[in-house]
Scaffold this active site. Structure first.
Site, PDB file in Angstrom:
ATOM      1  N   THR A 169       3.417 -16.943  11.477  1.00  0.00           N
ATOM      2  CA  THR A 169       4.028 -18.220  11.130  1.00  0.00           C
ATOM      3  C   THR A 169       2.995 -19.159  10.515  1.00  0.00           C
ATOM      4  O   THR A 169       1.926 -18.709  10.095  1.00  0.00           O
ATOM      5  CB  THR A 169       4.824 -18.790  12.346  1.00  0.00           C
ATOM      6  OG1 THR A 169       5.537 -19.945  11.907  1.00  0.00           O
ATOM      7  CG2 THR A 169       3.958 -19.126  13.527  1.00  0.00           C
ATOM      8  N   LYS A 184       2.141 -17.272   6.435  1.00  0.00           N
ATOM      9  CA  LYS A 184       3.231 -16.422   5.941  1.00  0.00           C
ATOM     10  C   LYS A 184       3.029 -15.896   4.505  1.00  0.00           C
ATOM     11  O   LYS A 184       3.450 -14.794   4.195  1.00  0.00           O
ATOM     12  CB  LYS A 184       4.547 -17.204   5.983  1.00  0.00           C
ATOM     13  CG  LYS A 184       5.144 -17.348   7.368  1.00  0.00           C
ATOM     14  CD  LYS A 184       6.407 -18.187   7.220  1.00  0.00           C
ATOM     15  CE  LYS A 184       7.295 -18.150   8.397  1.00  0.00           C
ATOM     16  NZ  LYS A 184       8.575 -18.824   8.139  1.00  0.00           N
ATOM     17  N   ALA A 187      11.303 -21.699   4.326  1.00  0.00           N
ATOM     18  CA  ALA A 187      12.620 -21.354   4.878  1.00  0.00           C
ATOM     19  C   ALA A 187      13.678 -21.375   3.773  1.00  0.00           C
ATOM     20  O   ALA A 187      14.518 -20.472   3.687  1.00  0.00           O
ATOM     21  CB  ALA A 187      12.985 -22.338   5.983  1.00  0.00           C
TER      22      ALA A 187
HETATM   23  P1  ATR Z   1       9.264 -24.560   5.971  1.00  0.00           P
HETATM   24  O1  ATR Z   1       8.366 -23.355   6.001  1.00  0.00           O
HETATM   25  O2  ATR Z   1       9.781 -24.979   7.329  1.00  0.00           O
HETATM   26  O3  ATR Z   1      10.351 -24.439   4.962  1.00  0.00           O
HETATM   27  P2  ATR Z   1       7.703 -26.190   4.188  1.00  0.00           P
HETATM   28  O4  ATR Z   1       7.435 -24.954   3.396  1.00  0.00           O
HETATM   29  O5  ATR Z   1       6.575 -27.110   4.484  1.00  0.00           O
HETATM   30  O6  ATR Z   1       8.332 -25.801   5.586  1.00  0.00           O
HETATM   31  O7  ATR Z   1       8.891 -26.993   3.476  1.00  0.00           O
HETATM   32  C1  ATR Z   1       9.331 -28.217   3.956  1.00  0.00           C
HETATM   33  C2  ATR Z   1      10.533 -28.683   3.138  1.00  0.00           C
HETATM   34  O8  ATR Z   1      10.949 -29.973   3.655  1.00  0.00           O
HETATM   35  C3  ATR Z   1      10.246 -28.898   1.671  1.00  0.00           C
HETATM   36  O9  ATR Z   1      11.411 -28.688   0.926  1.00  0.00           O
HETATM   37  C4  ATR Z   1       9.837 -30.389   1.640  1.00  0.00           C
HETATM   38  O10 ATR Z   1      10.002 -31.040   0.398  1.00  0.00           O
HETATM   39  P3  ATR Z   1       8.773 -31.085  -0.659  1.00  0.00           P
HETATM   40  O11 ATR Z   1       8.760 -29.752  -1.311  1.00  0.00           O
HETATM   41  O12 ATR Z   1       9.110 -32.200  -1.554  1.00  0.00           O
HETATM   42  O13 ATR Z   1       7.530 -31.346   0.172  1.00  0.00           O
HETATM   43  C5  ATR Z   1      10.850 -30.947   2.614  1.00  0.00           C
HETATM   44  N1  ATR Z   1      10.388 -32.244   3.134  1.00  0.00           N
HETATM   45  C6  ATR Z   1       9.405 -32.455   4.019  1.00  0.00           C
HETATM   46  N2  ATR Z   1       9.249 -33.771   4.265  1.00  0.00           N
HETATM   47  C7  ATR Z   1      10.172 -34.413   3.507  1.00  0.00           C
HETATM   48  C8  ATR Z   1      10.545 -35.793   3.319  1.00  0.00           C
HETATM   49  N3  ATR Z   1       9.925 -36.783   3.958  1.00  0.00           N
HETATM   50  N4  ATR Z   1      11.558 -36.061   2.457  1.00  0.00           N
HETATM   51  C9  ATR Z   1      12.205 -35.070   1.800  1.00  0.00           C
HETATM   52  N5  ATR Z   1      11.898 -33.760   1.940  1.00  0.00           N
HETATM   53  C10 ATR Z   1      10.916 -33.435   2.775  1.00  0.00           C
END
Ligand code: ATR
Length: 264
Positions: free
Chosen positions: A68, A72, A137
Site C-alpha cells: 500500500t 503501489k 483507487a
Molecule cells: P488513492 O490511492 O486513495 O486514490 P491518491 O492517489 O492520493 O489516493 O488520490 C487522491 C485523489 O483524491 C485524487 O483524485 C486527488 O485529486 P488531485 O489529483 O487533484 O490531487 C483527490 N483529492 C485529494 N484531496 C482533494 C481535495 N482537497 N479536493 C479535491 N480532490 C482531492
C-alpha cells in the site's frame, strides 16, 4: 489460532504503517477459515523497497504481501510476473511468493469495487457512469469498469490533467469506449462514484456539486470511515440509492486470499 513452525507468513508493506487495519481484518479471515497463516505489519521506506522485495524471494515460508501507500506503483518494477490488470493501471496492491521463490503481483482494488456492486445487485454496463478522482483507487476502478464492458464513463478530478491522462490511458486499452471529461455537475448520470479521499475528514468539501444530485441515481463512495459520508447522506436525502465503501474492502480481502492460495 496458535502460531507454529508451520504457520505461513504474510505482510503488509507501507510507510507510514501504524494506521493500517488490514492485519486485524486478514487475521480474522484466516481464523474464520482455519487457514494456518499470520499477517504482520512491515514498515518499509521507499528507498529500501527494492532490497526488501528482493529479500522476499528468499523467505521460504512467506505466502505473500499486501502493498500500500506509497509503494503501489514502484513495486511492479521488482516483481517477476505482473498481471495485465496491474500493467494497465501501472500499480499493484498484492504480491504472491510462488513455490519457486518468484513473485507474482496484481491489483485488486477495481475488481473488489465491482464485485461489491455486483453482490449488492447492481449492474453498471449500460449505465452512464461518472467517476470523480484520478488517483490510485480511481485508476483501478476506471480500468475495471471498462474491462467489465461499461460503455459510457465520465471522469472528473480537481487536477484535470490527471483525469485527461487517465482518459488517454483508458482509450489506449479500450478504444471503443466512450470516455469523457466532466465537470462537478453530476445531474446527467445514472451512477456517481467518489474515488477521491474527500469525505474522510468531517471538514472536507463534497467531491461534486451537491445541488446537481438528483433522485434515483446510484451514488457510491470508496471511503470506509465514516460509513455515511456527507456525499452519501446528501444523496439519500435526495432520494438516491447509495453504495458504501466497506463492500469494496470485504471483497478485496476475499480476492486476496484467493490470489495467495492459487498455486502456480
Ligand atoms: P488513492 O490511492 O486513495 O486514490 P491518491 O492517489 O492520493 O489516493 O488520490 C487522491 C485523489 O483524491 C485524487 O483524485 C486527488 O485529486 P488531485 O489529483 O487533484 O490531487 C483527490 N483529492 C485529494 N484531496 C482533494 C481535495 N482537497 N479536493 C479535491 N480532490 C482531492
Amino acid at each position: 489460532m496458535e502460531i507454529t513452525g508451520k504457520t505461513l507468513l504474510f505482510g503488509i508493506l507501507a510507510d507510514p504503517i501504524t494506521q493500517v487495519k488490514t492485519p486485524q481484518q486478514i487475521n480474522k479471515l484466516f481464523a474464520q477459515i482455519n487457514f494456518d497463516g499470520i499477517l504482520v505489519p512491515m514498515h518499509v521506506h521507499a528507498e529500501n523497497l527494492e532490497d526488501i522485495i528482493k529479500s522476499l524471494r528468499k523467505l521460504e515460508n512467506l505466502g505473500g504481501v499486501i502493498v500500500t501507500v506509497p509503494h503501489k506503483t514502484e513495486v511492479i518494477k521488482y516483481c517477476d510476473y505482473v498481471s495485465d490488470d496491474a500493467k494497465k493501471v501501472g500499480a499493484a496492491n498484492i504480491i504472491r511468493r510462488n513455490n519457486d521463490g518468484t513473485l507474482s503481483a496484481t491489483i485488486l482494488d477495481g475488481e473488489g469495487f465491482i464485485s461489491g456492486l455486483i453482490e449488492a445487485g447492481y449492474q453498471l454496463r449500460d449505465k452512464k457512469v461518472y467517476l470523480v478522482g484520478a488517483g490510485g483507487a480511481a485508476n483501478a476502478i476506471a480500468f475495471s469498469l471498462l474491462q467489465q464492458g461499461l460503455h459510457s464513463l465520465t471522469l472528473f478530478n480537481r487536477t484535470i490533467s490527471k483525469a485527461v491522462d487517465l482518459k488517454n490511458r483508458l482509450l489506449t486499452f479500450y478504444p471503443e469506449a466512450e470516455v469523457n471529461i466532466g465537470t462537478s455537475d453530476v445531474s446527467y448520470y445514472d451512477v456517481v462514484i467518489n474515488a477521491t479521499i474527500l469525505g474522510l475528514r468531517s471538514e472536507d468539501p463534497l467531491p461534486i456539486e451537491p445541488s446537481t444530485l438528483r433522485p434515483n441515481q446510484l451514488v457510491c463512495d470508496i471511503i470506509m470511515h465514516p460509513k455515511e459520508t456527507p456525499l452519501l447522506q446528501t444523496a439519500k436525502q435526495k432520494g438516491s440509492k447509495v453504495h458504501y465503501g466497506l463492500p469494496m474492502l470485504d471483497k478485496q480481502l476475499e480476492l486476496m486470499l484467493k490470489f495467495w492460495t492459487t498455486t502456480t
